[in-house]
Design an enzyme around this catalytic site. Structure first.
Site, PDB file in Angstrom:
ATOM      1  N   HIS A 173      27.791  28.567  71.368  1.00 25.94           N
ATOM      2  CA  HIS A 173      26.942  27.384  71.566  1.00 25.94           C
ATOM      3  C   HIS A 173      26.745  27.045  73.032  1.00 25.94           C
ATOM      4  O   HIS A 173      25.913  26.189  73.368  1.00 25.94           O
ATOM      5  CB  HIS A 173      27.542  26.184  70.831  1.00 25.94           C
ATOM      6  CG  HIS A 173      26.540  25.452  69.986  1.00 25.94           C
ATOM      7  ND1 HIS A 173      25.304  25.085  70.453  1.00 25.94           N
ATOM      8  CD2 HIS A 173      26.603  25.014  68.707  1.00 25.94           C
ATOM      9  CE1 HIS A 173      24.646  24.444  69.506  1.00 25.94           C
ATOM     10  NE2 HIS A 173      25.404  24.394  68.426  1.00 25.94           N
ATOM     11  N   ASP A 228      21.163  26.536  71.952  1.00 23.14           N
ATOM     12  CA  ASP A 228      21.289  25.524  70.901  1.00 23.14           C
ATOM     13  C   ASP A 228      20.869  26.125  69.559  1.00 23.14           C
ATOM     14  O   ASP A 228      20.445  27.279  69.466  1.00 23.14           O
ATOM     15  CB  ASP A 228      20.433  24.299  71.240  1.00 23.14           C
ATOM     16  CG  ASP A 228      20.918  23.594  72.500  1.00 23.14           C
ATOM     17  OD1 ASP A 228      22.153  23.545  72.694  1.00 23.14           O
ATOM     18  OD2 ASP A 228      20.081  23.096  73.269  1.00 23.14           O
TER      19      ASP A 228
END
Length: 504
Positions: free
Chosen positions: A475, A479
């Site tokens: 992450h 995104d």
């Protein structure tokens, strides 16, 4: 004049800090040539035959088959003759996976004449029938006579020359206490990974006694200190005391006491857990997998998304390709081709994170790793420049690497440097998974089994070939929108392979 040279376990590849002796290819007393393989070792990544950079007579071997040695630990000693005048080249100049044999060791231990009495059970393996004295017996013949004693044997000379190089666990001499180290200057450590392990756990290396050659701190020293709970230092480090009586040069008292204390502590820990069950060492491939997956879980904030896809058209396209003649195209190759096309559209997922510089590094080439289960455990061979290969070339490379993985002949170079991993866990008969990212990569695509399932196709219920796809991603590099876009594109290509024609 003969010399006894020490050959240490070289660095066999990226990130490898130890290797297990599988099979000795020479015996004590054998005559070896330069670059002759002398031992077969198994690392966490491959089986490797290690060539010796010296030619001469083997005088000692360090470690039995099945013993695990750290990089930099002595493998064997070789008695060699003095080179011709003006010839400074003692090594072969060849290279073994990042290890050059062109330069000899800076410190050479010459054959010495003083006999040594070793502690019981200590020292290298020098017991071989008919071990010759060639290259050593004739060195400095007048010294013993001048001292009024008999000339020592070649075996005694070899032991004398090599005794200072063994670690404390073998019951021989090691450097003095760690407390004697200067507050300035670097502490000798086997690898940066070991130094980082100590730093992350608050362990002061200056208070640690290394059990490696010349006091070198090994991974086992740091892990032992952490297990014993003695950070930032370690007590009871293996060592030996020199004695001046009866001509004895080595004493294993300190090492024996330390080993006894360690065994007692281990027994207490086993007793506290009930002492039941079978203990299997985490070493070799399994140990490397454990270390890498633990690091991935510790450092990477990963997330996973899934999608089901109708793979009926992909299976038909593959059948049509294979019916047209020529080499057969594998399903894995088609999935790899889809991956490289998706990474071209979403390059964020072909990257790595440099936390020290606080930067995301996007990579230009796609080196595609694929998970392969072997008898030795899980390995991830890497297809170099997968983005530049077509389906036929990918099929051939997958087949070659898979065969090498099963035979245990993959080189470290073929097991490192991946930028993205394709994990076809459908071969195990399962639909889905949340795989752990192969550190330091940023993502992994998982593919489940392709099975007939009810599916709405063109407004009607039909039986179609359905597959579940999953993407686990870091992450920090992107995104959910980017990850979802990547996975949706992969699913679209699986459902409608013609989509790939846009990038041909």
């Amino acid at each position: 004049m003969a010399q006894v040279l020490e050959f240490k376990l070289p660095d066999l590849g990226e990130g490898l800090t130890e290797a297990e002796i599988v099979r000795w290819l020479v015996q004590v007393g054998d005559v070896v040539a330069v670059d002759q393989p002398v031992v077969e070792v198994e690392t966490a990544k491959a089986m490797v035959e290690v060539p010796c950079p010296y030619g001469g007579v083997i005088t000692a071997r360090y470690g039995e088959e099945g013993t695990e040695l750290p990089v930099g630990a002595p493998l064997l000693t070789v008695a060699v003759g003095e080179p011709a005048a003006g010839d400074d080249s003692r090594g072969s100049g060849n290279v073994l996976v990042g290890y050059g044999t062109g330069a000899p060791p800076a410190r050479r231990r010459r054959v010495r004449q003083a006999p040594v009495a070793q502690a019981s059970g200590a020292g290298p393996d020098t017991s071989a029938p008919g071990a010759p004295a060639a290259g050593a017996a004739g060195a400095r013949p007048g010294l013993a006579a001048a001292n009024g004693g008999p000339a020592p044997s070649a075996a005694a000379q070899a032991v004398t020359a090599g005794s200072a190089t063994l670690n404390g666990r073998a019951g021989t001499a090691v450097p003095g206490p760690a407390a004697d180290r200067s507050a300035d200057g670097p502490v000798p450590v086997i690898s940066p990974l070991v130094r980082r392990l100590a730093r992350e756990n608050g362990l002061d290396l200056r208070r640690l006694s290394g059990s490696g050659p010349d006091g070198l701190i090994l991974r086992a020293d740091v892990e032992g200190a952490l297990r014993a709970g003695t950070a930032p230092g370690r007590t009871g480090a293996p060592g030996a005391e020199a004695t001046a009586t009866s001509g004895t040069a080595v004493s294993g008292t300190s090492a024996s006491a330390a080993e006894t204390a360690a065994e007692t502590a281990a027994g207490a820990r086993r007793a506290s857990r009930g002492g039941a069950g079978t203990r299997i060492p985490l070493k070799g491939v399994r140990g490397a997998v454990a270390d890498k997956l633990s690091r991935s879980r510790r450092e990477i904030p990963d997330a996973t998304c899934w999608v089901d896809a109708d793979a009926t058209e992909l299976m038909r396209a593959r059948a049509a390709m294979n019916a047209a003649g020529g080499p057969k195209i594998s399903l894995l190759a088609l999935l790899a081709r889809i991956c490289t096309a998706a990474l071209a559209r979403y390059p964020e997922l072909n990257s790595t994170v440099d936390m020290e510089a606080r930067e995301v590094v996007r990579l230009d080439e796609v080196h595609l790793g694929f998970a392969a289960q072997t008898e030795r455990g899980l390995v991830v061979p890497v297809v170099r420049d997968a983005h530049a290969r077509d389906a036929e070339a990918l099929t051939a490379e997958f087949a070659r690497l898979t065969e090498a993985a099963r035979a245990g002949t993959l080189t470290p170079a073929e097991l490192t440097g991946g930028t993205f991993t394709l994990n076809n866990y459908g071969v195990f008969g399962v639909d889905g998974s949340t795989p752990i990212i192969n550190h330091p990569e940023a993502a992994m695509l998982g593919v489940g089994r392709i099975v007939p399932k009810p599916w709405v196709h063109e407004g009607e219920l039909a039986v179609r070939q359905v597959v579940q796809l999953s993407l686990t991603f870091d992450h920090r590099v992107c995104d959910g929108g980017t990850a979802g876009g990547f996975l949706r594109y992969v699913a679209d290509c699986v459902e409608q392979p013609a989509v790939l024609l846009r990038t041909v």
